[in-house]
Write an enzyme that holds these catalytic residues in place. Structure first.
Site, PDB file in Angstrom:
ATOM      1  N   TRP A   1       0.855  -1.198   0.000  1.00 47.08           N
ATOM      2  CA  TRP A   1       0.000   0.000   0.000  1.00 47.08           C
ATOM      3  C   TRP A   1       0.891   1.248   0.000  1.00 47.08           C
ATOM      4  O   TRP A   1       1.875   1.314   0.758  1.00 47.08           O
ATOM      5  CB  TRP A   1      -0.902  -0.037   1.242  1.00 47.08           C
ATOM      6  CG  TRP A   1      -1.842   1.129   1.380  1.00 47.08           C
ATOM      7  CD1 TRP A   1      -2.623   1.672   0.405  1.00 47.08           C
ATOM      8  CD2 TRP A   1      -2.103   1.875   2.571  1.00 47.08           C
ATOM      9  NE1 TRP A   1      -3.362   2.701   0.921  1.00 47.08           N
ATOM     10  CE2 TRP A   1      -3.060   2.854   2.249  1.00 47.08           C
ATOM     11  CE3 TRP A   1      -1.625   1.810   3.881  1.00 47.08           C
ATOM     12  CZ2 TRP A   1      -3.552   3.763   3.174  1.00 47.08           C
ATOM     13  CZ3 TRP A   1      -2.105   2.709   4.809  1.00 47.08           C
ATOM     14  CH2 TRP A   1      -3.058   3.675   4.457  1.00 47.08           C
TER      15      TRP A   1
ATOM     16  N   ASP B   1      -1.854  -5.899   8.674  1.00 44.35           N
ATOM     17  CA  ASP B   1      -2.780  -4.838   8.287  1.00 44.35           C
ATOM     18  C   ASP B   1      -3.998  -5.530   7.689  1.00 44.35           C
ATOM     19  O   ASP B   1      -3.898  -6.176   6.636  1.00 44.35           O
ATOM     20  CB  ASP B   1      -2.101  -3.929   7.248  1.00 44.35           C
ATOM     21  CG  ASP B   1      -2.996  -2.774   6.826  1.00 44.35           C
ATOM     22  OD1 ASP B   1      -4.152  -2.699   7.286  1.00 44.35           O
ATOM     23  OD2 ASP B   1      -2.532  -1.941   6.019  1.00 44.35           O
TER      24      ASP B   1
ATOM     25  N   ALA C   1      -7.616  -4.607   6.467  1.00 47.38           N
ATOM     26  CA  ALA C   1      -8.524  -3.499   6.175  1.00 47.38           C
ATOM     27  C   ALA C   1      -9.718  -3.937   5.334  1.00 47.38           C
ATOM     28  O   ALA C   1     -10.593  -3.124   5.041  1.00 47.38           O
ATOM     29  CB  ALA C   1      -7.764  -2.386   5.446  1.00 47.38           C
TER      30      ALA C   1
HETATM   31  C1  LMR Z   1      -6.730   2.720  -0.763  1.00 43.87           C
HETATM   32  O1  LMR Z   1      -5.687   2.065  -0.777  1.00 43.87           O
HETATM   33  O2  LMR Z   1      -7.214   3.222  -1.796  1.00 43.87           O
HETATM   34  C2  LMR Z   1      -7.464   2.895   0.526  1.00 43.87           C
HETATM   35  O3  LMR Z   1      -6.824   2.216   1.539  1.00 43.87           O
HETATM   36  C3  LMR Z   1      -7.715   4.301   0.862  1.00 43.87           C
HETATM   37  C4  LMR Z   1      -6.474   5.027   1.294  1.00 43.87           C
HETATM   38  O4  LMR Z   1      -6.513   5.659   2.353  1.00 43.87           O
HETATM   39  O5  LMR Z   1      -5.469   4.985   0.584  1.00 43.87           O
END
Ligand code: LMR
Length: 397
Positions: free
Chosen positions: A130, A211, A213
């Site tokens: 991420w 993590d 989510a």
């Molecule tokens: C994403 O990866 O698009 C989501 O987790 C929102 C974010 O806060 O980046």
């Protein structure tokens, strides 16, 4: 003073939303930030959430402070959701949970606790991961290093190379793992891979930082927690950052929790004290509203069943969108290049397009993806799939 600051480039994900909003095209498609949309393109308030919110408004008698640790019913509900009822760590009271402002707030608290504990090693993160993981860890004073995870050219997991990297890590090294619905790739470890990861992590005494989510948006609530629960059984310590943004659709309410499993209950209690003090120094206390809604859903069997049904419908819809997008891309490209999209989990897949193709998609076809060609499958309405597949083919050239 502030004139010494240099301008900041847009956030790689949130910047996509800004660019999308500024595009006047009526045919634009936003596949950037991970938010779920229904067939009409809306991000709905879940009916169970709305009902719990109405109950809350009717009965709430004060707006007095809740406290640094947040709502305790919420914390207990999330511990059970993550670990399963009666998990040995829960029974042994080795678990501490602090309500946090979103999954990101939980990650940051976990990272700060690691720094406070004197952790000086690098946090191993999947390649890719991420976009906010690395800056977030850096903001807490931690360094990161990648471990192999995903082959962008074939869409395959690099499990053997991942295991070799873990096997080479120093004892005590913290490893950031995506509990399910890997962001950005949508490629998750199989159950046998998780067992192999648990073996090597137990052998090398590594510390998992999970993590999670998207629990419930991959294969199911329990299936998506399988790897995390296995690690919690096999390893003495575990850090888990939970987000309720997606599976409760509570994005803007900032609802999350940091759950920590310690070697014994005394260490869990001490860690909880430090987490509360970190919260106090950062933002004092978490926002109440969203967590109170989640607690209200778990306290009411009817609402809980309604939430589960809605979550199941969301998951099944996203799986259907995956199959439809893969089929449309197969038709456009006349081959299996993007077939991997159909079998992946959760909101995201990485199409593996060049930066030029990503720009072309955006500038010429008004299809907005993340810069690494991550697409939010859950952002498709269904009616836009053929146009998106065609745009991808034209952008690739
Ligand atoms: C994403 O990866 O698009 C989501 O987790 C929102 C974010 O806060 O980046």
């Amino acid at each position: 003073m502030f004139q010494t600051l240099s301008p900041v480039p847009p956030d790689p994900l949130l910047g996509v939303t800004e660019a999308f909003r500024a595009d006047p095209s009526s045919s634009k498609v936003d596949l950037g930030v991970g938010v779920y949309r229904d067939a009409s393109g809306q991000t709905p308030v879940m009916a169970a959430v709305r009902a719990a919110e109405q109950k809350l408004l009717a009965k709430q008698s004060t707006k007095g402070y809740v406290g640094q640790a947040g709502n305790r019913q919420f914390a207990a509900a999330l511990e059970t959701l993550a670990l399963g009822a009666g998990h040995p760590a829960l029974v042994a009271k080795r678990v501490a949970t602090l309500q946090a402002p979103g999954g990101t707030g939980a990650l940051r608290l976990g990272a700060e606790l690691l720094a406070l504990s004197g952790y000086r090693g690098k946090v191993l993160v999947s390649d890719p991961t991420w976009a906010n993981h690395i800056p977030l860890m850096g903001g807490a004073g931690l360094q990161t290093a990648p471990y192999p995870y995903y082959d962008r050219s074939t869409g395959a997991l690099l499990v053997a190379r991942m295991l070799a990297a873990l096997d080479a890590a120093e004892p005590g090294t913290v490893v950031l793992l995506h509990g399910s619905c890997h962001n950005p790739t949508g490629a998750d470890l199989a159950e046998s891979d998780w067992r192999a990861v648990a073996d090597v992590m137990a052998q090398r005494r590594l510390v998992p930082f999970i993590d999670i989510a998207y629990q419930g948006l991959g294969r199911g609530l329990d299936q998506d927690a399988h790897g995390m629960r296995l690690l919690a059984e096999r390893l003495p310590e575990l850090v888990v950052a939970v987000s309720c943004s997606k599976n409760f659709g509570l994005y803007r309410e900032r609802v999350g929790a940091l759950t920590l499993i310690a070697e014994n209950s005394a260490a869990a209690t001490t860690s909880m004290g430090h987490l509360q003090s970190l919260a106090r120094r950062n933002y004092s206390m978490p926002p109440d509203h969203g967590a109170a809604i989640v607690a209200g859903i778990f306290a009411d069997e009817t609402l809980k069943a309604q939430w589960l049904a809605e979550l199941t419908a969301m998951r099944e819809r996203v799986m259907g969108l995956r199959r439809d997008l893969a089929a449309a891309l197969r038709r456009e490209f006349g081959g299996p290049r993007f077939d991997f999209v159909a079998g992946q989990n959760g909101m995201f897949s990485v199409l593996g397009l060049s930066p030029e193709a990503v720009q072309k998609l955006r500038n010429e076809h008004h299809v907005y993806t993340a810069p690494d060609s991550r697409v939010n499958i859950a952002g498709l309405t269904g009616g836009d799939i053929d146009a998106v597949a065609k745009a991808v083919r034209l952008a690739v050239g």
